[in-house]
Scaffold this active site. Structure first.
Site, PDB file in Angstrom:
ATOM      1  CB  SER A 114       9.692  -7.294 -11.463  1.00  0.00           C
ATOM      2  OG  SER A 114       9.525  -7.221 -12.866  1.00  0.00           O
TER       3      SER A 114
ATOM      4  CG  ASN B  65      15.207  -0.178 -21.055  1.00  0.00           C
ATOM      5  OD1 ASN B  65      14.865  -1.191 -20.440  1.00  0.00           O
ATOM      6  ND2 ASN B  65      16.406  -0.044 -21.601  1.00  0.00           N
TER       7      ASN B  65
ATOM      8  CG  HIS C 258       9.565  24.566  25.210  1.00  0.00           C
ATOM      9  ND1 HIS C 258      10.790  24.407  24.592  1.00  0.00           N
ATOM     10  CD2 HIS C 258       9.235  25.876  25.065  1.00  0.00           C
ATOM     11  CE1 HIS C 258      11.186  25.569  24.106  1.00  0.00           C
ATOM     12  NE2 HIS C 258      10.265  26.470  24.375  1.00  0.00           N
TER      13      HIS C 258
ATOM     14  CB  SER D 130      -4.703  -4.351  27.415  1.00  0.00           C
ATOM     15  OG  SER D 130      -3.968  -5.279  28.184  1.00  0.00           O
TER      16      SER D 130
ATOM     17  CE  LYS E  25      -3.157   0.016  28.566  1.00  0.00           C
ATOM     18  NZ  LYS E  25      -2.161   1.041  28.755  1.00  0.00           N
TER      19      LYS E  25
ATOM     20  CG  ASN F 121      -3.943   0.244  24.668  1.00  0.00           C
ATOM     21  OD1 ASN F 121      -3.932   0.967  25.657  1.00  0.00           O
ATOM     22  ND2 ASN F 121      -3.701  -1.057  24.724  1.00  0.00           N
TER      23      ASN F 121
ATOM     24  CD  GLU G  20      -0.195   3.553  20.722  1.00  0.00           C
ATOM     25  OE1 GLU G  20       0.120   3.905  21.849  1.00  0.00           O
ATOM     26  OE2 GLU G  20      -0.661   2.426  20.498  1.00  0.00           O
TER      27      GLU G  20
ATOM     28  CE1 TYR H 258      14.988  -0.086 -16.225  1.00  0.00           C
ATOM     29  CE2 TYR H 258      16.526  -1.753 -16.988  1.00  0.00           C
ATOM     30  CZ  TYR H 258      15.449  -1.394 -16.212  1.00  0.00           C
ATOM     31  OH  TYR H 258      14.828  -2.329 -15.434  1.00  0.00           O
TER      32      TYR H 258
ATOM     33  CD  GLN I 256      12.760  -6.196 -12.060  1.00  0.00           C
ATOM     34  OE1 GLN I 256      12.711  -6.232 -13.290  1.00  0.00           O
ATOM     35  NE2 GLN I 256      13.096  -7.267 -11.347  1.00  0.00           N
TER      36      GLN I 256
ATOM     37  CE  LYS J 111       8.539  -1.588 -12.244  1.00  0.00           C
ATOM     38  NZ  LYS J 111      10.001  -1.384 -12.149  1.00  0.00           N
TER      39      LYS J 111
END
Ligand code: ARG
Length: 477
Positions: free
Chosen positions: A31, A118, A164, A285, A291, A293, A298, A325, A330, A333
């Site tokens: 790790s 541990n 709505h 774009s 454009k 964007n 987003e 443990y 592990q 993380k």
């Protein structure tokens, strides 16, 4: 055993192992390439542990001095990017311990007395996460402050409030933004609550059962500024519920950001044209020259899925693990790190995108959202946003609400067929729907009248909005 006994993983455990690990298994189980991020927390935890070992007489003053000197050199090497991380040494803990022993000899080998990886790793993550929660808290404050600033500038600006996604009633744009401040304030409180449970010390649980050495756990907790010690050694080393609840709280923050993103995207589309965000948060774009964007909102909406995914990952990781443990842990993380990174970047960028940024050289603010009050007002005018106000007007004249509702439906139908707003119908026309309607109807029928009249606590009137702004400012300062 030689002083560099931990030099390779095959030698790390004991004489019990008769064959080395294959390269694939080494890579699979290691790790270090992600948990090296915990190095600073690991060193802080080790220093607190060593200092306590000395205080209770388990190691000598010389050993402590050697450990402190060695760990400070290791921290410097890491900071300078010169530390040699070795895959063979599996994780951050064994890498640092091996280097310490290389630097200071036997004292380095004594550091692990009464400790296991541990309880060590559980301590490291908690320390790291606690500090990250504090950083996130500051970013949440900055974002809320930016929203409050824009709310203040726009408390009289009228936005069609939707239900709505259909025009419902006129609301103050400031009031609308303050709804997000409420959400982020709850997020902040939630994270503070999570922090209490994160900030508990596992060290002293050792591998799983506690230890035979007379460790002073409370002392270590105090050194590390933790609020208490985990009270059951098996639980201390094995549970990651604190990471799960952090990720759940982070997911909610992202969900709130995502809702705001969705609104920003809608508001800045040509069909709405309510706001603009600064060019630096948009992209063009490659094919359509016209454009701009809204990439940042987003992406924030998209990254919400990623953080919620980490929550699912972590909660599933825990399920089915027997005490205590297991190496499964592990896997906690990377989702946790990515959650923190994503959340911090998102909050930082949103505070700037919403509120703008002050140029330190000139002191001038640039960026921030630009509001098109005329477009917002125009949209509210098109949706019969004051229909409820006409019904309320009739109720105040003595009609039961249900009858008033029906009468107004007829008025809206007529206005629709004439292509005008209710406020644009003549008094004579309005009186054909109910003779109790008088000239004073045009007050509530106007967008401003409608908004200003909603003066109950928490309502959209500018008076209420100002009161909320004052409350938030006091809270955020
Ligand atoms: N790298 C391990 C982890 O992240 C450290 C703890 C290892 N403990 C063990 N008994 N193998 O969980």
């Amino acid at each position: 055993m030689s002083s560099n006994q931990l030099d390779t993983k095959a030698q790390a455990w004991s004489a019990l192992f008769s064959e080395p690990m294959s390269e694939l298994v080494k890579r699979y189980t290691a790790s270090v390439f992600f948990d090296k991020r915990l190095a600073n927390a690991d060193i802080r935890g080790s220093l607190a542990h060593a200092e306590m070992l000395r205080a209770v007489g388990i190691i000598s003053a010389d050993d402590l001095a050697d450990i402190q000197r060695g760990l400070s050199q290791i921290q410097a090497e890491i900071d300078a990017g010169q530390f040699q991380w070795q895959l063979d040494l599996e994780d951050v803990h064994l890498n640092i311990e091996a280097r310490l022993t290389q630097l200071v000899g036997d004292a380095g080998k004594r550091l692990h007395t009464g400790r296991s990886r541990n309880d060590q790793v559980a301590t490291d993550i908690r320390l790291w996460l606690r500090d990250e929660i504090d950083a996130i808290d500051a970013l949440l404050v900055a974002l809320q402050s930016a929203l409050v600033d824009v709310a203040e500038q726009n408390k009289h600006v009228i936005l069609p409030g939707f239900t709505h996604l259909q025009v419902a009633q006129p609301v103050s744009f400031g009031h609308h933004l303050l709804a997000y401040v409420e959400m982020f304030a709850r997020d902040q409180a939630r994270l503070q609550d999570v922090r209490k449970r994160v900030n508990q010390l596992p060290l002293g649980a050792a591998a799983l059962a506690g230890t035979t050495y007379p460790l002073d756990r409370l002392r270590v907790a105090k050194t590390l500024e933790m609020e208490g010690v985990c009270q059951n050694s098996l639980d201390a080393v094995s549970d990651r519920d604190f990471a799960i609840e952090f990720t759940a709280a982070a997911s909610l923050v992202m969900v709130h950001v995502s809702r705001l993103s969705e609104e920003l995207i809608i508001w800045m589309s040509q069909n709405f044209g309510f706001i603009k965000i600064a060019d630096r948060f948009t992209t063009g774009s490659s094919i359509m020259p016209q454009k701009k964007n809204p990439d940042v909102p987003e992406l924030a909406r998209g990254k919400t899925g990623r953080v919620v995914g980490h929550l699912m990952g972590l909660i599933t990781l825990m399920k089915g693990q027997p005490l205590a443990y297991n190496k499964d842990n592990q896997e906690d993380k990377e989702p946790l790190f990515d959650t923190v990174d994503t959340l911090k970047d998102t909050l930082r960028i949103f505070a700037e995108m919403v509120g703008g940024q002050v140029d330190p050289a000139t002191g001038l603010k640039s960026g921030g959202i630009t509001v098109n009050a005329v477009a917002m007002r125009g949209a509210a005018m098109r949706g019969y946003a004051t229909a409820t106000d006409l019904a309320d007007y009739l109720v105040k004249k003595g009609l039961p609400f249900r009858d008033a509702h029906e009468i107004v439906a007829h008025a809206v139908k007529t206005a629709q067929s004439e292509g005008v707003d209710l406020s644009e119908l003549s008094l004579t026309t309005l009186q054909t729907f109910d003779s109790r309607i008088e000239a004073d109807v045009f007050g509530p029928l106007s967008l401003e009248g409608s908004m200003n009249e909603r003066n109950t606590l928490g309502g959209t009137s500018p008076e209420q909005v100002s009161a909320q702004i004052a409350r938030h400012r006091a809270r955020l300062s």
